[in-house]
Write an enzyme that holds these catalytic residues in place. Structure first.
Site, PDB file in Angstrom:
ATOM      1  N   SER A  74      26.303  53.558 -14.681  1.00 54.05           N
ATOM      2  CA  SER A  74      25.185  54.243 -15.327  1.00 54.05           C
ATOM      3  C   SER A  74      25.607  55.649 -15.746  1.00 54.05           C
ATOM      4  O   SER A  74      26.454  55.792 -16.618  1.00 54.05           O
ATOM      5  CB  SER A  74      23.967  54.230 -14.397  1.00 54.05           C
ATOM      6  OG  SER A  74      22.800  54.579 -15.099  1.00 54.05           O
ATOM      7  N   ASP A 126      18.479  44.442 -18.665  1.00 51.08           N
ATOM      8  CA  ASP A 126      18.500  45.845 -18.276  1.00 51.08           C
ATOM      9  C   ASP A 126      17.403  46.610 -19.021  1.00 51.08           C
ATOM     10  O   ASP A 126      17.434  46.687 -20.249  1.00 51.08           O
ATOM     11  CB  ASP A 126      19.872  46.450 -18.592  1.00 51.08           C
ATOM     12  CG  ASP A 126      20.068  47.829 -18.015  1.00 51.08           C
ATOM     13  OD1 ASP A 126      19.070  48.545 -17.785  1.00 51.08           O
ATOM     14  OD2 ASP A 126      21.232  48.211 -17.803  1.00 51.08           O
ATOM     15  N   HIS A 157      19.615  46.417 -14.440  1.00 55.06           N
ATOM     16  CA  HIS A 157      20.444  47.618 -14.396  1.00 55.06           C
ATOM     17  C   HIS A 157      21.291  47.675 -13.118  1.00 55.06           C
ATOM     18  O   HIS A 157      22.277  48.388 -13.061  1.00 55.06           O
ATOM     19  CB  HIS A 157      19.563  48.867 -14.517  1.00 55.06           C
ATOM     20  CG  HIS A 157      20.333  50.103 -14.870  1.00 55.06           C
ATOM     21  ND1 HIS A 157      20.981  50.257 -16.076  1.00 55.06           N
ATOM     22  CD2 HIS A 157      20.577  51.233 -14.166  1.00 55.06           C
ATOM     23  CE1 HIS A 157      21.589  51.434 -16.105  1.00 55.06           C
ATOM     24  NE2 HIS A 157      21.355  52.045 -14.962  1.00 55.06           N
TER      25      HIS A 157
END
Length: 181
Positions: A74, A126, A157
């Site tokens: 991320s 996601d 995610h």
């Protein structure tokens, strides 16, 4: 991500970095203007700052900075993507879990003549990273000369066991004992 290091082999060295930016008490590598909207000026500053740190750390600790393989998830994947864009020769490779394109105009200056290997995994469900944009980012890296292996996984995610298995196999192929190059 430190507990994941064992997935990539027992003979690797690990350098863990942490961002200097706090957002709601959580450390991040760079500022955001909103969800999914990067402060590109801060991202560029922080990417240059990280590149400088890696160079100084390699001098002080005695390792070759050209052997660094970034692993990020991320926000960590996005700062690594910023390094790929602004310092394309710095990293030996990168593992990017759930990345986003770091700069809106990245394609104009992005170039890699070494064929640096990059692993990308995205989740098809996601809510944070749009699948189409993730695919566009992988294509942009390929067009710029990076050797990209991208996977769209049945996930959101969060990281999954499949992310780890695929990236560990990729790492072994490119950087393991039997890897050539």
């Amino acid at each position: 991500l430190l507990p994941l290091a064992d997935e990539f082999g027992q003979d690797i060295h690990v350098l863990s970095v942490r961002g200097h930016v706090l957002e709601h008490g959580m450390p991040r590598f760079f500022k955001r203007l909103g969800a999914g909207v990067f402060d590109e000026e801060d991202l560029a500053f922080r990417a240059h700052e990280l590149a400088d740190f890696l160079q100084k750390a390699s001098d002080g600790l005695g390792f070759d900075p050209r052997r660094i393989v970034a692993l990020g998830y991320s926000n960590g994947a996005n700062i690594a993507a910023g390094l790929l864009a602004l310092h394309p020769g710095l990293l030996a490779g990168a593992i990017l879990y759930r990345p986003m394109q770091p700069f809106r105009e990245a394609g104009k200056q992005l170039e890699n003549t070494k064929g640096t290997p990059v692993f990308i995994s995205n989740g098809k469900a996601d809510p944070t990273v749009d699948t189409y944009r993730a695919e566009q980012y992988a294509a942009l890296l390929k067009e710029a000369g990076f050797n990209v292996e991208a996977h769209d996984l049945q996930a959101g995610h969060q990281l999954t066991r499949e992310d780890l298995q695929l990236s560990a196999a990729w790492f072994g192929q490119h950087f393991g004992k039997d890897a050539t190059g």
